[in-house]
Design an enzyme around this catalytic site. Structure first.
Site, PDB file in Angstrom:
ATOM      1  N   HIS A  14       0.827  -1.202   0.000  1.00  0.00           N
ATOM      2  CA  HIS A  14       0.000   0.000   0.000  1.00  0.00           C
ATOM      3  C   HIS A  14       0.863   1.256   0.000  1.00  0.00           C
ATOM      4  CE1 HIS A  14      -0.437   0.941   4.632  1.00  0.00           C
ATOM      5  NE2 HIS A  14       0.817   0.812   4.284  1.00  0.00           N
ATOM      6  N   CYS A  33       4.944   5.051   5.450  1.00  0.00           N
ATOM      7  CA  CYS A  33       3.842   4.485   4.663  1.00  0.00           C
ATOM      8  C   CYS A  33       3.489   5.368   3.465  1.00  0.00           C
ATOM      9  CB  CYS A  33       2.620   4.219   5.546  1.00  0.00           C
ATOM     10  SG  CYS A  33       2.802   2.745   6.564  1.00  0.00           S
ATOM     11  N   HIS A  39       5.230  -0.305  -0.351  1.00  0.00           N
ATOM     12  CA  HIS A  39       5.883  -1.183   0.619  1.00  0.00           C
ATOM     13  C   HIS A  39       4.768  -2.093   1.112  1.00  0.00           C
ATOM     14  CE1 HIS A  39       3.874   1.775   3.044  1.00  0.00           C
ATOM     15  NE2 HIS A  39       3.814   0.856   3.980  1.00  0.00           N
ATOM     16  N   HIS A  41       2.972  -4.920   4.182  1.00  0.00           N
ATOM     17  CA  HIS A  41       2.820  -5.364   5.564  1.00  0.00           C
ATOM     18  C   HIS A  41       2.312  -6.798   5.541  1.00  0.00           C
ATOM     19  CE1 HIS A  41       3.161  -1.348   7.436  1.00  0.00           C
ATOM     20  NE2 HIS A  41       2.530  -0.906   6.354  1.00  0.00           N
ATOM     21  N   ASP A  79      -4.723 -10.564  -0.632  1.00  0.00           N
ATOM     22  CA  ASP A  79      -3.448 -11.251  -0.406  1.00  0.00           C
ATOM     23  C   ASP A  79      -2.537 -11.141  -1.630  1.00  0.00           C
ATOM     24  OD1 ASP A  79      -1.590 -12.751   1.065  1.00  0.00           O
ATOM     25  OD2 ASP A  79      -2.269 -14.627   0.131  1.00  0.00           O
ATOM     26  N   HIS A  80      -1.323 -10.633  -1.397  1.00  0.00           N
ATOM     27  CA  HIS A  80      -0.345 -10.383  -2.466  1.00  0.00           C
ATOM     28  C   HIS A  80      -0.886  -9.418  -3.510  1.00  0.00           C
ATOM     29  CE1 HIS A  80       1.574 -13.658  -0.393  1.00  0.00           C
ATOM     30  NE2 HIS A  80       2.697 -13.341  -1.007  1.00  0.00           N
ATOM     31  N   GLU A 124      -1.557  -4.693  11.959  1.00  0.00           N
ATOM     32  CA  GLU A 124      -0.701  -4.253  10.839  1.00  0.00           C
ATOM     33  C   GLU A 124       0.772  -4.545  11.141  1.00  0.00           C
ATOM     34  OE1 GLU A 124      -1.159  -0.679   7.800  1.00  0.00           O
ATOM     35  OE2 GLU A 124      -0.290   0.000   9.680  1.00  0.00           O
TER      36      GLU A 124
HETATM   37 NI    NI Z   1       2.439   0.941   5.530  1.00  0.00          NI
END
Ligand code: NI
Length: 135
Positions: A14, A33, A39, A41, A79-80, A124
């Protein structure tokens, strides 16, 4: 009243960014972020259903159905994936953990066959987690 929980994990990319703010403000408000090159999580999702025990089955909700509902409506969409670009239910929403947890609530709330959705908890990082229980 019983509370039955299912835990699932997913990995997603995200970027936190609000076009209303300047580049400098975005950097200051969203920190790491805000990285323009994305990047990721490793998220842990907990879905809690509240209800009474069905005397015939002894279950509040059959967890294999709950797992299936979470997988179909949430996990396969996140997911992914890139939450900003690829997840239909996150379109136009800044993908903070708060907003992701709230959006996941609305993906699930009308799909729980027995009992009622009680909480969506999203971890997170190891230390930061977020809980939504509806309006
Ligand atoms: Ni982030």
């Amino acid at each position: 009243m019983f509370y039955v929980s299912r835990r699932e994990t997913f990995s997603a990319a995200h970027r936190l960014y609000n076009p209303k703010f300047s580049e400098e403000e975005n950097k200051r408000i969203f920190g790491k972020c805000n990285n323009p090159n994305w990047h990721g999580h490793n998220y842990t999702l907990e879905v809690v259903v509240a209800g009474e025990i069905n005397p015939d089955t002894g279950y509040v909700i059959d967890l294999k159905y709950l797992k299936q509902i979470i997988t179909e409506n949430v996990i396969r969409k996140v997911d992914h994936k890139n939450l900003n670009l690829e997840t239909d239910f996150m379109k136009g929403i800044i993908p903070t953990a708060e907003n992701i947890a709230k959006a996941i609530w609305y993906q699930l709330v009308d799909k729980i066959p027995t009992g009622k959705l009680y909480a969506v908890r999203l971890h997170e990082t190891e230390n930061n987690f977020f809980e939504y229980k509806g309006e």
